[in-house]
Design an enzyme around this catalytic site. Sequence first.
Site, PDB file in Angstrom:
ATOM      1  N   ARG A  27       0.831  -1.216   0.000  1.00  0.00           N
ATOM      2  CA  ARG A  27       0.000   0.000   0.000  1.00  0.00           C
ATOM      3  C   ARG A  27       0.864   1.263   0.000  1.00  0.00           C
ATOM      4  NH1 ARG A  27      -5.437  -0.827   2.276  1.00  0.00           N
ATOM      5  NH2 ARG A  27      -6.165  -2.603   1.083  1.00  0.00           N
ATOM      6  N   ARG A  31      -3.224   6.527   1.620  1.00  0.00           N
ATOM      7  CA  ARG A  31      -3.706   7.717   2.326  1.00  0.00           C
ATOM      8  C   ARG A  31      -2.714   8.356   3.294  1.00  0.00           C
ATOM      9  NH1 ARG A  31      -9.349   4.827   3.601  1.00  0.00           N
ATOM     10  NH2 ARG A  31      -7.810   3.192   3.882  1.00  0.00           N
ATOM     11  N   ARG A  40      -6.748  11.607  -5.186  1.00  0.00           N
ATOM     12  CA  ARG A  40      -7.992  10.863  -4.972  1.00  0.00           C
ATOM     13  C   ARG A  40      -9.186  11.825  -4.943  1.00  0.00           C
ATOM     14  NH1 ARG A  40     -11.474   9.326  -1.281  1.00  0.00           N
ATOM     15  NH2 ARG A  40     -12.010   7.146  -0.825  1.00  0.00           N
ATOM     16  N   ASP A  77      -7.080  -2.502  -7.233  1.00  0.00           N
ATOM     17  CA  ASP A  77      -7.610  -3.214  -6.075  1.00  0.00           C
ATOM     18  C   ASP A  77      -7.818  -4.674  -6.442  1.00  0.00           C
ATOM     19  OD1 ASP A  77      -8.581  -2.388  -3.257  1.00  0.00           O
ATOM     20  OD2 ASP A  77      -9.961  -3.939  -3.924  1.00  0.00           O
ATOM     21  N   TYR A 154     -15.226 -11.765   0.094  1.00  0.00           N
ATOM     22  CA  TYR A 154     -15.923 -10.492  -0.150  1.00  0.00           C
ATOM     23  C   TYR A 154     -17.191 -10.705  -0.979  1.00  0.00           C
ATOM     24  CZ  TYR A 154     -11.918  -7.965   1.751  1.00  0.00           C
ATOM     25  OH  TYR A 154     -10.942  -7.484   2.584  1.00  0.00           O
TER      26      TYR A 154
HETATM   27  O1  CP3 Z   1       0.098  -1.678  -2.452  1.00  0.00           O
HETATM   28  C1  CP3 Z   1      -0.262  -0.751  -3.208  1.00  0.00           C
HETATM   29  O2  CP3 Z   1       0.138   0.417  -3.082  1.00  0.00           O
HETATM   30  C2  CP3 Z   1      -1.155  -1.082  -4.403  1.00  0.00           C
HETATM   31  C3  CP3 Z   1      -2.536  -0.848  -4.255  1.00  0.00           C
HETATM   32  C4  CP3 Z   1      -3.464  -1.806  -3.518  1.00  0.00           C
HETATM   33  C5  CP3 Z   1      -4.690  -1.334  -2.974  1.00  0.00           C
HETATM   34  N1  CP3 Z   1      -5.407  -2.403  -2.540  1.00  0.00           N
HETATM   35  C6  CP3 Z   1      -5.074   0.072  -2.937  1.00  0.00           C
HETATM   36  C7  CP3 Z   1      -6.129   0.494  -2.008  1.00  0.00           C
HETATM   37  C8  CP3 Z   1      -3.437  -3.182  -3.335  1.00  0.00           C
HETATM   38  C9  CP3 Z   1      -2.327  -4.166  -3.660  1.00  0.00           C
HETATM   39  C10 CP3 Z   1      -4.675  -3.556  -2.730  1.00  0.00           C
HETATM   40  C11 CP3 Z   1      -5.050  -4.947  -2.424  1.00  0.00           C
HETATM   41  C12 CP3 Z   1      -6.219  -5.212  -1.583  1.00  0.00           C
HETATM   42  N2  CP3 Z   1      -7.452  -4.603  -1.624  1.00  0.00           N
HETATM   43  C13 CP3 Z   1      -6.285  -6.269  -0.647  1.00  0.00           C
HETATM   44  C14 CP3 Z   1      -5.193  -7.269  -0.380  1.00  0.00           C
HETATM   45  C15 CP3 Z   1      -4.109  -6.721   0.483  1.00  0.00           C
HETATM   46  C16 CP3 Z   1      -4.534  -6.456   1.885  1.00  0.00           C
HETATM   47  O3  CP3 Z   1      -4.596  -5.264   2.241  1.00  0.00           O
HETATM   48  O4  CP3 Z   1      -4.758  -7.413   2.621  1.00  0.00           O
HETATM   49  C17 CP3 Z   1      -7.587  -6.230  -0.067  1.00  0.00           C
HETATM   50  C18 CP3 Z   1      -8.098  -7.149   1.027  1.00  0.00           C
HETATM   51  C19 CP3 Z   1      -8.311  -5.178  -0.702  1.00  0.00           C
HETATM   52  C20 CP3 Z   1      -9.739  -4.784  -0.475  1.00  0.00           C
HETATM   53  C21 CP3 Z   1      -9.772  -3.406   0.019  1.00  0.00           C
HETATM   54  N3  CP3 Z   1      -9.620  -2.287  -0.779  1.00  0.00           N
HETATM   55  C22 CP3 Z   1      -9.849  -2.959   1.366  1.00  0.00           C
HETATM   56  C23 CP3 Z   1     -10.034  -3.860   2.568  1.00  0.00           C
HETATM   57  C24 CP3 Z   1      -9.739  -1.556   1.349  1.00  0.00           C
HETATM   58  C25 CP3 Z   1      -9.674  -0.620   2.529  1.00  0.00           C
HETATM   59  C26 CP3 Z   1     -10.938   0.096   2.779  1.00  0.00           C
HETATM   60  C27 CP3 Z   1     -10.672   1.288   3.706  1.00  0.00           C
HETATM   61  O5  CP3 Z   1     -11.523   2.179   3.684  1.00  0.00           O
HETATM   62  O6  CP3 Z   1      -9.653   1.295   4.418  1.00  0.00           O
HETATM   63  C28 CP3 Z   1      -9.597  -1.174   0.004  1.00  0.00           C
HETATM   64  C29 CP3 Z   1      -9.433   0.209  -0.494  1.00  0.00           C
HETATM   65  C30 CP3 Z   1      -8.064   0.590  -0.917  1.00  0.00           C
HETATM   66  N4  CP3 Z   1      -7.301  -0.164  -1.774  1.00  0.00           N
HETATM   67  C31 CP3 Z   1      -7.350   1.783  -0.578  1.00  0.00           C
HETATM   68  C32 CP3 Z   1      -6.139   1.720  -1.271  1.00  0.00           C
HETATM   69  C33 CP3 Z   1      -5.060   2.767  -1.300  1.00  0.00           C
HETATM   70  C34 CP3 Z   1      -7.862   2.914   0.294  1.00  0.00           C
HETATM   71  C35 CP3 Z   1      -8.967   3.564  -0.471  1.00  0.00           C
HETATM   72  C36 CP3 Z   1      -9.071   5.062  -0.330  1.00  0.00           C
HETATM   73  O7  CP3 Z   1      -8.285   5.799  -0.946  1.00  0.00           O
HETATM   74  O8  CP3 Z   1      -9.999   5.465   0.371  1.00  0.00           O
END
Ligand code: CP3
Length: 352
Positions: A27, A31, A40, A77, A154
């Site tokens: 990640r 944020r 964003r 994602d 999910y």
């Molecule tokens: O690593 C990186 O920088 C690449 C981007 C990346 C994101 N999600 C960006 C993201 C990667 C590799 C993921 C994978 C992902 N997404 C996983 C597997 C890895 C892990 O974290 O276990 C999972 C389970 C998801 C599903 C998902 N997407 C979740 C649980 C969330 C968080 C929701 C939250 O509000 O915290 C996301 C959203 C997400 N994906 C964000 C980012 C930067 C935050 C979204 C935002 O900007 O509000």
Amino acid sequence: MIELKNDRFLRALLRQPVDTTPIWIMRQAGRYLPEYKATRAKAGSFMDLCENPDLACEVTLQPLKRYDLDAAILFSDILTIPDAMGMGLYFSEGEGPKFKNPVRDLASIRNLPDPDPEQELRYVMDAVRTIHRELGGSVPLIGFSGSPWTLATYMVEGGTTKDFGKVKGLLFESPEAMHLLLDKLANNVIKYLNAQIAAGAQAVMIFDTWGGVLSPENYKLFSLAYMQKIVSGLTREAGGRRVPVTLFTKGGGQWLEIMAETGCDALGLDWTQDIADARKRVGNKVALQGNMDPSVLYGSPEVVREEARKVMQGFGEGDGHVFNLGHGIHQHVNPDNVSVLVDAVHEFGKRN
Ligand code: CP3
């Protein structure tokens, strides 16, 4: 084909000699970076950001502008595949991802379409092509997907869950339906990752965020078996180089040996695992990626350096270590601590 200027990440994943230990951060575009939040906001929503290849490229490159990282990871994602299957993905503030149309029975699983990576998921492939071009060979680009089991959690739950009641309910009540869903997802993940590789991804990682909630028997049957299928179906060479595959099961420390048997090149470790012990157990079979506790970044710069040193001493001498956090970086950490970490890893990892 663009020649890579810094390939220590790819070399470490293949357990080849490197000048110093490579590092990237799960990640890394997110944020905790004010510039991420600005882009964003410009995009509108998180999914609008993912679906805009130019903005997705912009945020992918943001952490590389600040830090001396050894890899870029596609900004996207894991839930893009179920979204492209018509499940209606959306993110509600503070509650994480949600699906409008969860799947809970055999009939709806049978009806799920198989998205074409260059059609319904073209925005992801366009992002890969744009990022690959903009990187200009500076560092390798990582592509990724979720594991079938993690995507299924999910898709069946319809969002995040504490007890996994619905997805485990389906597993025990109707294992045939669960296997049908997982097999469908595995086939789609293979197509999706191979399309990312064709578009310019130079390594791929499979995130099995929820494999760790399964019993040992069910981990093998419902998560590992399908990751194994994916590993066997992936393109393993592109642009004259091997494309390394990394498997990461959060909470999967007890299964490292069987994960290493899948034919993957590397295993991601979360921070609950002792990296020295992990290395003893997998031997020369695979490289290791990880595994500092993400919360260390809440500490002082001195603490960050000390904890990074401990992880590196834990891994010990020799090649085959990619430094990372044991899970994603938290959104409230001080971005300056990330510089401290990246520089410390390169300093401590220097080979004589
Ligand atoms: O690593 C990186 O920088 C690449 C981007 C990346 C994101 N999600 C960006 C993201 C990667 C590799 C993921 C994978 C992902 N997404 C996983 C597997 C890895 C892990 O974290 O276990 C999972 C389970 C998801 C599903 C998902 N997407 C979740 C649980 C969330 C968080 C929701 C939250 O509000 O915290 C996301 C959203 C997400 N994906 C964000 C980012 C930067 C935050 C979204 C935002 O900007 O509000």
